[in-house]
Write a protein that holds these residues in place. Structure first.
Motif, PDB file in Angstrom:
ATOM      1  N   LEU A  60       0.940  -1.274  -0.057  1.00 21.40           N
ATOM      2  CA  LEU A  60       0.128  -0.238  -0.279  1.00 21.40           C
ATOM      3  C   LEU A  60       0.946   1.093   0.000  1.00 21.40           C
ATOM      4  CD1 LEU A  60      -2.876  -0.693   2.906  1.00 21.40           C
ATOM      5  CD2 LEU A  60      -3.139  -1.450   0.357  1.00 21.40           C
ATOM      6  N   ALA A  61       0.775   2.055  -1.318  1.00 19.99           N
ATOM      7  CA  ALA A  61       1.636   3.024  -1.317  1.00 19.99           C
ATOM      8  C   ALA A  61       0.882   4.153  -1.777  1.00 19.99           C
ATOM      9  CB  ALA A  61       3.027   2.689  -2.467  1.00 19.99           C
TER      10      ALA A  61
ATOM     11  N   GLU B 289       1.200  -7.543  -5.089  1.00 22.97           N
ATOM     12  CA  GLU B 289       0.685  -6.731  -5.282  1.00 22.97           C
ATOM     13  C   GLU B 289       0.959  -4.824  -4.617  1.00 22.97           C
ATOM     14  OE1 GLU B 289      -3.215  -8.472  -4.381  1.00 22.97           O
ATOM     15  OE2 GLU B 289      -2.899 -10.118  -5.204  1.00 22.97           O
ATOM     16  N   ILE B 290       0.295  -4.748  -5.759  1.00 15.06           N
ATOM     17  CA  ILE B 290       0.109  -2.347  -5.794  1.00 15.06           C
ATOM     18  C   ILE B 290      -0.369  -2.187  -5.648  1.00 15.06           C
ATOM     19  CG2 ILE B 290       2.155  -0.548  -6.157  1.00 15.06           C
ATOM     20  CD1 ILE B 290       4.236  -1.637  -7.275  1.00 15.06           C
ATOM     21  N   GLU B 291      -0.996  -1.859  -4.559  1.00 20.07           N
ATOM     22  CA  GLU B 291      -2.642  -0.623  -4.098  1.00 20.07           C
ATOM     23  C   GLU B 291      -1.549   0.622  -4.103  1.00 20.07           C
ATOM     24  OE1 GLU B 291      -5.300  -1.986  -1.872  1.00 20.07           O
ATOM     25  OE2 GLU B 291      -4.416  -4.376  -2.659  1.00 20.07           O
ATOM     26  N   GLU B 292      -2.238   1.663  -5.070  1.00 18.75           N
ATOM     27  CA  GLU B 292      -2.394   3.096  -4.567  1.00 18.75           C
ATOM     28  C   GLU B 292      -2.538   4.100  -4.104  1.00 18.75           C
ATOM     29  OE1 GLU B 292      -1.220   4.456  -9.019  1.00 18.75           O
ATOM     30  OE2 GLU B 292       1.276   3.494  -8.960  1.00 18.75           O
ATOM     31  N   ILE B 293      -2.261   4.539  -2.979  1.00 15.97           N
ATOM     32  CA  ILE B 293      -3.112   5.935  -2.668  1.00 15.97           C
ATOM     33  C   ILE B 293      -3.308   6.442  -2.883  1.00 15.97           C
ATOM     34  CG2 ILE B 293      -3.292   6.404  -0.012  1.00 15.97           C
ATOM     35  CD1 ILE B 293      -3.874   3.153  -0.310  1.00 15.97           C
ATOM     36  N   ALA B 294      -4.357   7.800  -2.914  1.00 16.42           N
ATOM     37  CA  ALA B 294      -4.006   8.681  -3.322  1.00 16.42           C
ATOM     38  C   ALA B 294      -3.251  10.104  -2.376  1.00 16.42           C
ATOM     39  CB  ALA B 294      -5.683   9.181  -3.408  1.00 16.42           C
ATOM     40  N   PRO B 295      -2.652  10.708  -2.183  1.00 18.42           N
ATOM     41  CA  PRO B 295      -1.944  11.505  -1.540  1.00 18.42           C
ATOM     42  C   PRO B 295      -3.051  12.637  -1.234  1.00 18.42           C
ATOM     43  CG  PRO B 295      -1.012  11.695  -3.648  1.00 18.42           C
ATOM     44  CD  PRO B 295      -1.688  10.852  -4.023  1.00 18.42           C
TER      45      PRO B 295
ATOM     46  N   ALA C 140      -3.133  12.488   7.726  1.00 16.98           N
ATOM     47  CA  ALA C 140      -4.204  12.678   8.540  1.00 16.98           C
ATOM     48  C   ALA C 140      -5.125  11.967   7.182  1.00 16.98           C
ATOM     49  CB  ALA C 140      -4.619  12.905   9.118  1.00 16.98           C
ATOM     50  N   LEU C 141      -5.024  12.326   6.025  1.00 16.26           N
ATOM     51  CA  LEU C 141      -6.204  11.596   5.271  1.00 16.26           C
ATOM     52  C   LEU C 141      -5.539  10.461   4.180  1.00 16.26           C
ATOM     53  CD1 LEU C 141      -8.717  12.596   3.310  1.00 16.26           C
ATOM     54  CD2 LEU C 141      -7.057  13.591   1.851  1.00 16.26           C
ATOM     55  N   GLU C 142      -4.582  10.701   4.524  1.00 13.52           N
ATOM     56  CA  GLU C 142      -3.597   9.405   3.953  1.00 13.52           C
ATOM     57  C   GLU C 142      -3.682   8.000   4.771  1.00 13.52           C
ATOM     58  OE1 GLU C 142      -0.647  12.666   1.656  1.00 13.52           O
ATOM     59  OE2 GLU C 142       0.450  11.553   3.036  1.00 13.52           O
ATOM     60  N   ALA C 143      -3.633   8.129   5.901  1.00 12.83           N
ATOM     61  CA  ALA C 143      -3.305   7.803   6.575  1.00 12.83           C
ATOM     62  C   ALA C 143      -5.059   6.495   7.242  1.00 12.83           C
ATOM     63  CB  ALA C 143      -2.787   7.885   8.535  1.00 12.83           C
ATOM     64  N   LYS C 144      -5.922   7.806   7.005  1.00 13.23           N
ATOM     65  CA  LYS C 144      -7.458   7.551   7.101  1.00 13.23           C
ATOM     66  C   LYS C 144      -7.788   6.471   5.287  1.00 13.23           C
ATOM     67  CE  LYS C 144     -11.816   8.839   5.970  1.00 13.23           C
ATOM     68  NZ  LYS C 144     -12.138   8.339   4.709  1.00 13.23           N
ATOM     69  N   ARG C 145      -7.214   6.583   4.447  1.00 17.41           N
ATOM     70  CA  ARG C 145      -7.064   5.558   3.468  1.00 17.41           C
ATOM     71  C   ARG C 145      -6.331   4.462   3.158  1.00 17.41           C
ATOM     72  NH1 ARG C 145      -6.063  11.786  -1.125  1.00 17.41           N
ATOM     73  NH2 ARG C 145      -8.492  11.841  -0.896  1.00 17.41           N
TER      74      ARG C 145
ATOM     75  N   VAL D  84       3.726   2.041   2.519  1.00 22.68           N
ATOM     76  CA  VAL D  84       4.557   3.363   2.366  1.00 22.68           C
ATOM     77  C   VAL D  84       4.197   4.339   2.644  1.00 22.68           C
ATOM     78  CG1 VAL D  84       6.674   4.272   0.580  1.00 22.68           C
ATOM     79  CG2 VAL D  84       6.504   2.089   0.959  1.00 22.68           C
ATOM     80  N   GLY D  85       4.177   5.825   3.352  1.00 19.94           N
ATOM     81  CA  GLY D  85       4.352   6.719   3.318  1.00 19.94           C
ATOM     82  C   GLY D  85       4.333   7.945   1.882  1.00 19.94           C
TER      83      GLY D  85
END
Length: 155
Positions: free
Chosen positions: A6-7, A34-40, A54-59, A103-104
């Motif tokens: 989760l990046a 597997e790679i899952e992208e998280i919107a910054p 905080a929003l990234e952590a929620k996602r 990965v943050g």
């Protein structure tokens, strides 16, 4: 065993996707990445960095399944050799749990994500660009797998 990354970050350059895919296709199905992208979160001149983290952590939390072995990748984590990574991967496989690597974004992971992780791992004491982290991580997972199965890739 399945390993999910989760990046935070989207729209990687082509060289990143090509590099990651090169190692992903070499991995067997029982050691899949597997790679899952998280919107910054929103960043900019007047943006609130804490709010973005905080929003990234929620996602990220929304993508966690609750029964996974969580590894937070961060500079403040513990450095592992490739051999140590192979040992960790073998223990993950024997436990029978899925693994998720976190990965943050540009400002790292939220402290609560890091604190709640089963392991904290540092790829380097250097600050690495996030796109490069994906390629290094994919290659190191492949290298760890080759160690576990006695493949000559790791010499």
């Amino acid at each position: 065993m399945k390993i999910r990354l989760l990046a935070v970050g989207t729209r990687m350059p082509g060289w990143v996707n090509e590099g990651v895919e090169e190692y992903r296709k070499r991995l067997p199905r029982d050691f899949a990445l597997e790679i899952e992208e998280i919107a910054p979160g929103q960043r900019g001149k007047n943006a609130d960095t804490a709010k973005a983290v905080a929003l990234e952590a929620k996602r990220i939390r929304e993508r966690l399944r609750g029964d996974e072995f969580v590894v937070a990748l961060e500079v403040g984590g513990r450095a592992w050799s490739t051999e140590r990574l192979a040992q960790e991967a073998e223990s993950w496989r024997l436990e029978g749990r899925e693994v998720v690597l976190l990965v943050g974004g540009p400002d790292g992971l939220a402290p609560e994500l890091s604190a709640g992780a089963d392991r904290r791992w540092s790829l380097s004491s250097l600050t690495l660009p996030h796109p490069l982290v994906r390629v290094i991580l994919a290659e190191q997972l492949y290298r760890a797998w080759t160690l576990l199965v006695g493949h000559p890739y790791h010499r």
